[in-house]
Design a protein around this motif. Structure first.
Motif, PDB file in Angstrom:
ATOM      1  N   LYS A 197      15.013  -7.958  -3.316  1.00 49.55           N
ATOM      2  CA  LYS A 197      15.035  -8.624  -4.550  1.00 49.55           C
ATOM      3  C   LYS A 197      13.610  -8.620  -5.183  1.00 49.55           C
ATOM      4  O   LYS A 197      13.556  -8.368  -6.354  1.00 49.55           O
ATOM      5  CB  LYS A 197      15.465 -10.011  -4.144  1.00 49.55           C
ATOM      6  N   ALA A 198      12.601  -8.682  -4.418  1.00 44.29           N
ATOM      7  CA  ALA A 198      11.342  -8.467  -5.079  1.00 44.29           C
ATOM      8  C   ALA A 198      11.093  -6.965  -5.695  1.00 44.29           C
ATOM      9  O   ALA A 198      10.446  -6.996  -6.861  1.00 44.29           O
ATOM     10  CB  ALA A 198      10.121  -8.779  -3.892  1.00 44.29           C
ATOM     11  N   ASP A 199      11.424  -5.999  -5.099  1.00 40.55           N
ATOM     12  CA  ASP A 199      11.343  -4.816  -5.432  1.00 40.55           C
ATOM     13  C   ASP A 199      12.292  -4.482  -6.872  1.00 40.55           C
ATOM     14  O   ASP A 199      11.759  -3.889  -8.001  1.00 40.55           O
ATOM     15  CB  ASP A 199      11.721  -3.646  -4.463  1.00 40.55           C
ATOM     16  N   GLU A 200      13.276  -4.811  -6.557  1.00 43.16           N
ATOM     17  CA  GLU A 200      14.222  -4.895  -7.715  1.00 43.16           C
ATOM     18  C   GLU A 200      13.761  -5.592  -9.150  1.00 43.16           C
ATOM     19  O   GLU A 200      13.849  -5.080 -10.264  1.00 43.16           O
ATOM     20  CB  GLU A 200      15.473  -5.571  -7.514  1.00 43.16           C
ATOM     21  N   GLU A 201      13.269  -6.963  -8.690  1.00 49.06           N
ATOM     22  CA  GLU A 201      12.498  -7.557  -9.924  1.00 49.06           C
ATOM     23  C   GLU A 201      11.331  -7.013 -10.591  1.00 49.06           C
ATOM     24  O   GLU A 201      11.090  -7.041 -11.780  1.00 49.06           O
ATOM     25  CB  GLU A 201      12.237  -9.158  -9.482  1.00 49.06           C
TER      26      GLU A 201
END
Length: 215
Positions: A197-201
């Protein structure tokens, strides 16, 4: 051409979640804005001096009367202030160490916060968007047992907005120690989901920021 000020503060040169996610953000930024500029500070590899009595008092001294020590302290603070003022956007990577930010990042904040210039009634970089990647080994999310121990985002939100007048957004990869701490083995799946999720954000926010600045 927009300028991104990128600051990393993790003591780990490799295997740092905050560094890895800021790298994703920066890569996306550079792909979307290849003609732009990135100014990079690695506060672990090249630490800044902690604030001193000389640095705190130099503002009340006539520059014509500076000692060599006062001149060096003054020039460093001006250099850091100018980097912040020239930036169209700021990216900060910080892990949680003992419930708060690394001392290297606190040193940068103490040096760059100059009352009457970058801080005060009219902060010189007011409104600049800042993306903070705040990683932590466990979970301090609302409703968790250690929610009240979280002094990374709570502190940075106050100091970056309340003193520097910046516009702050957070990306928070959690449970980063799950893969290496046996007692957290059952949380590996949640850790991986949080990281994804962090990478996507990081990708989404970097693209949105470039588009916003271009508009």
């Amino acid at each position: 051409m927009a300028t991104l000020l990128h600051i990393d503060s993790s003591a780990l040169p490799q295997g740092s979640a905050s560094r890895d996610v800021t790298a994703v953000f920066r890569k996306t930024w550079e792909e979307q804005h290849p003609e732009g500029t990135v100014v990079y500070r690695d506060l672990a590899a090249n630490p800044l001096p902690h604030i001193s009595a000389t640095a705190l008092s130099v503002g009340s001294v006539d520059p014509a009367e500076f000692t060599a020590e006062q001149r060096a302290a003054h020039d460093l603070r001006v250099e850091l202030a100018e980097e912040l003022e020239r930036a169209d956007a700021v990216l900060i990577g910080t892990p949680m160490y003992n419930f708060t930010i690394p001392s290297s990042l606190k040193a940068w904040l103490d040096q760059v916060i100059i009352m009457g210039r970058t801080a005060g009634e009219k902060p010189s970089a007011a409104g600049t968007p800042v993306t903070v990647v705040a990683s932590r080994g466990g979970s301090y999310a609302p409703g968790t047992p250690r929610e009240s121990f979280e002094f990374v985002t709570t502190y940075l939100e106050k100091v970056l907005t309340g003193m520097l007048g910046l516009e702050v957004d957070f990306i928070v990869p959690e449970l980063t120690l799950a893969a290496t701490v046996p007692a957290m083995a059952e949380l590996v799946g949640k850790s991986e989901a949080s990281r994804a999720k962090a990478d996507e954000e990081a990708v989404t926010k970097a693209k949105a920021l470039v588009a916003r600045l271009a508009g």
